[in-house]
Design an enzyme around this catalytic site. Structure first.
Site, PDB file in Angstrom:
ATOM      1  N   SER A 189       3.090 -26.720 -26.795  1.00  0.00           N
ATOM      2  CA  SER A 189       3.631 -27.739 -26.479  1.00  0.00           C
ATOM      3  C   SER A 189       4.224 -27.239 -25.485  1.00  0.00           C
ATOM      4  O   SER A 189       4.747 -26.699 -24.808  1.00  0.00           O
ATOM      5  CB  SER A 189       4.755 -27.862 -27.347  1.00  0.00           C
ATOM      6  OG  SER A 189       4.204 -28.101 -28.912  1.00  0.00           O
TER       7      SER A 189
ATOM      8  N   ASN B 114       7.735 -27.553 -32.065  1.00  0.00           N
ATOM      9  CA  ASN B 114       6.555 -27.580 -31.109  1.00  0.00           C
ATOM     10  C   ASN B 114       5.749 -26.641 -31.178  1.00  0.00           C
ATOM     11  O   ASN B 114       6.853 -25.553 -31.083  1.00  0.00           O
ATOM     12  CB  ASN B 114       8.156 -27.974 -29.933  1.00  0.00           C
ATOM     13  CG  ASN B 114       8.024 -29.586 -29.722  1.00  0.00           C
ATOM     14  OD1 ASN B 114       7.692 -30.410 -29.410  1.00  0.00           O
ATOM     15  ND2 ASN B 114       9.429 -29.441 -30.349  1.00  0.00           N
ATOM     16  N   GLU B 115       5.159 -26.630 -31.636  1.00  0.00           N
ATOM     17  CA  GLU B 115       4.500 -25.529 -31.663  1.00  0.00           C
ATOM     18  C   GLU B 115       3.962 -24.869 -30.566  1.00  0.00           C
ATOM     19  O   GLU B 115       3.726 -25.219 -29.899  1.00  0.00           O
ATOM     20  CB  GLU B 115       3.270 -25.239 -32.844  1.00  0.00           C
ATOM     21  CG  GLU B 115       3.560 -25.587 -34.166  1.00  0.00           C
ATOM     22  CD  GLU B 115       4.333 -25.040 -35.244  1.00  0.00           C
ATOM     23  OE1 GLU B 115       4.510 -23.725 -34.428  1.00  0.00           O
ATOM     24  OE2 GLU B 115       4.904 -25.584 -36.876  1.00  0.00           O
ATOM     25  N   PRO B 116       3.686 -23.937 -30.274  1.00  0.00           N
ATOM     26  CA  PRO B 116       2.688 -23.010 -29.528  1.00  0.00           C
ATOM     27  C   PRO B 116       1.718 -24.150 -28.850  1.00  0.00           C
ATOM     28  O   PRO B 116       1.044 -24.836 -29.703  1.00  0.00           O
ATOM     29  CB  PRO B 116       1.812 -21.702 -30.048  1.00  0.00           C
ATOM     30  CG  PRO B 116       2.981 -21.255 -31.262  1.00  0.00           C
ATOM     31  CD  PRO B 116       3.947 -22.585 -31.592  1.00  0.00           C
TER      32      PRO B 116
END
Ligand code: F6R
Length: 642
Positions: A169, A165-167
């Site tokens: 998300s 869950n990258e920035p």
């Protein structure tokens, strides 16, 4: 490790919105957590219930998995009633791929315990694109059908990701296909033998999926994680740092080692969260911080500046500001020296390094070729120019960091030479031909054959020699130690042995150094610099009774993982513009380490750029404190065994 309370346990944890436990070492944390998981499994099994674990991959949980395997073997911990769900998988990778998370989990845990294959769930990276959505929903349904996650284990990426869950998300995101952040792909480049090979997408559980686990534990080791840990724990939740959403969870805890805790306010700026013992080192850190906050040189700080910034007690104890300012200014001033090996015949009461003996016997330990010049290329040159007997010891060959293309180019060069000047019996050409053959039959992600590793090591030796020559180090003073842990291992599977220590001990006994330069002390313990530092630490412990040892100082040079603040620096060696250029030239010789990705090359990502940037930044920071303005500075800390 019972479920944490939301009320801070101590005054100095008041800024922390997530219970954060600082363990003395990653191994201690892993052992505690493994014991905790064992209790959970045994309790559930006794009650006739399965235990549902959410698991992570990456370097961080490897120690935990080793402990679980140990408990399985030594204490008969059974995984028969354990069901696992992994967080994520690279999209496009089949299970058989060496970097697939399915394979990782089997190699690191499942193959070594009695878990039933049908209880293992890892997202499938090969689902066709139009079936991904349905597949992800089914994964979530399966978690729910199993009773939900009892415990979710997490690592954290430098982007603040959990799972993938990258920035960006959201808190409510569910299992889905995502695009990987550029920094995440760069961090994975080493495993994939080049950034270009790192998949661009992954399937990951969502933040919302993770938050539904009944308990969540996040682990983080090493200084590279310090900033992201502190931000996730102390700043308001935001989707620019998805790990911060864990703040809303009723039973979450972070478990970190001292290096990963390094940016928490209670560690970094303890005066802001409680009364403290104003030891000289703390006072210096606080004053540097104050000066930086107010953008005022140290000598211009006023009494009211102190009292308005939580430092009134320092003023009462050691003030007024006038004297305090001068004292700290002088302390910092005294860290600066153009004589890293000590200034001959000078009064050394206020110098970082002692004057005698002159010249000194110095050993610079470099985990891989290039770490030495990146961390201390300018200082290395000064030590040589100032007449010290400098030995540079490369602990590993660094051959795992060389691409196949580089190896192929080297083999072709040898063959070209052979064609230009043919010789009847040319073993070099025969070796090159063999390399070419082996490279031709090697799959993109197969491990290297011993011959290929040898060639790659030779390449790095050549680069190191060229690089050190520009620093004036004589070829006879370069040592390539090729420590067995590295030569016989691969990433995440390094095992130290007495043989590694023995190599270092032999070198120490031979040189009997007055000064040692080393790095890696605060790195993630699974990384090569950290393992190398650990071998050195053990070797020094075993030789501490020897006469040379009492007279030997150890200096740490910086790893690229974390910037050092001026207040942490104990020796600052200024570099002139010319010296900085020479340093960059020395780094440049490590051609096989240059970035191959045009995207990466566009930013500040090349190692030489980072080193230059960092050295200039320290100089600017000293200047802003009111000290002399230099072009660049290399920084060192003194290290003594605890
Ligand atoms: C792995 C995962 C990632 C990693 C993170 C840290 O399944 O989901 O979030 O936990 O990238 O990786 P390491 O542990 O290699 O530093």
């Amino acid at each position: 490790m019972s479920a944490p309370s939301l009320i801070p346990a101590a005054e100095n944890e008041q800024r922390e919105r997530i219970k954060t436990v600082v363990h003395p070492h990653a191994d201690a944390a892993a052992a505690l957590l493994a014991a905790d998981i064992a209790t959970l499994i045994r309790r559930n099994t006794a009650a006739g219930k399965p235990t549902v674990l959410g698991l992570a991959t990456g370097s961080t949980p490897v120690r935990l998995y080793r402990q679980l395997i140990h408990l399985h073997r030594e204490q008969k911990l059974s995984f028969k009633h354990v069901i696992t769900f992994n967080l994520d998988e690279y999209y496009g990778l089949p299970r058989t791929h060496p970097e697939s998370y399915w394979r990782f989990m089997h190699e690191q845990l499942f193959n070594h315990v009695d878990i039933a294959p049908e209880h293992v769930n890892v997202p499938d990276g090969t689902v066709p694109r139009d079936g991904v959505f349905a597949w992800c929903r089914a994964y979530e349904d399966k978690i729910r059908a199993a009773g939900g996650l009892d415990l979710q284990v997490l690592g954290i990426g430098r982007t603040g990701h959990i799972g993938f869950n990258e920035p960006g998300s959201g808190r409510d995101s569910r299992t889905r296909l995502v695009t990987l952040d550029a920094l995440t792909r760069r961090d994975a480049a080493r495993d994939f033998l080049g950034e270009a090979n790192v998949p661009r997408h992954a399937i990951t559980m969502g933040v919302g999926t993770i938050l539904e686990a009944r308990r969540v534990v996040l682990l983080a080791w090493g200084e590279a994680k310090a900033r992201v840990v502190a931000t996730a724990v102390e700043n308001p939740p935001t989707d620019t740092l998805p790990a911060s959403f864990l703040q809303g969870h009723p039973a979450v805890s972070f478990h970190v080692d001292p290096a990963a805790a390094g940016e928490l306010t209670r560690v970094r700026h303890p005066w802001l969260v409680g009364s403290i013992d104003w030891k000289p080192t703390v006072a210096r850190r606080a004053m540097v911080w104050l000066s930086q906050q107010l953008e005022k040189p140290v000598l211009k700080l006023l009494d009211e500046d102190y009292s308005e910034h939580g430092m009134a007690d320092l003023l009462t104890e050691q003030g007024p500001a006038y004297g305090l300012n001068i004292r700290i200014f002088n302390e910092i001033q005294h860290t600066i020296t153009g004589w890293p090996g000590g200034k001959p015949d000078a009064d050394d009461k206020h110098r970082p390094e002692r004057a005698a003996p002159q010249p000194k016997r110095v050993v610079v330990f470099s985990p891989e070729p290039s770490d030495d010049v990146l961390g201390m290329g300018g200082t290395l040159r000064r030590l040589v120019d100032q007449g010290h007997e400098v030995t540079v010891a490369y602990l590993t060959s660094g051959n795992l960091g060389v691409s196949d293309e580089e190896a192929a180019m080297a083999a072709e060069l040898v063959l070209e030479l052979d064609r230009a000047a043919p010789a009847a019996d040319n073993p070099g050409a025969a070796f090159a031909r063999e390399i070419r053959r082996q490279l031709g039959t090697k799959g993109a992600f197969d491990g290297d054959t011993p011959d290929i590793r040898r060639l790659k090591g030779i390449l790095r030796r050549g680069e190191a020699r060229a690089s050190l020559q520009t620093c004036g180090v004589d070829a006879s003073r370069m040592r390539f130690l090729d420590l067995p842990f590295y030569e016989n291992g691969r990433y995440r599977q390094f095992e130290l042995s007495e043989n590694d220590e023995a190599v270092i001990i032999a070198l120490l006994r031979e040189v009997r150094p007055h000064q040692i330069f080393a790095t890696g002390q605060s790195a993630d313990p699974s990384t090569v610099p950290a393992i190398c530092f650990e071998v050195l630490r053990r070797a020094l412990a075993r030789t501490q009774a020897e006469p040379w040892s009492a007279d030997c100082r150890v200096w740490l040079y910086r790893s690229p993982d974390r910037e050092w603040e001026p207040a942490e620096i104990e020796m600052a060696v200024p570099l002139s513009p010319r010296e900085l250029t020479q340093k960059v030239q020395a780094i440049y010789h490590h051609k096989s380490q240059r970035s191959q990705s045009p995207m990466v090359a566009a930013g500040l990502h090349e190692a030489w750029q980072q080193a230059e940037h960092h050295n200039r930044a320290i100089a600017r920071a000293y200047d802003a404190l009111g000290l002399a303005e230099y072009e660049a500075i290399e920084a060192f800390q003194r290290w003594s065994p605890a």
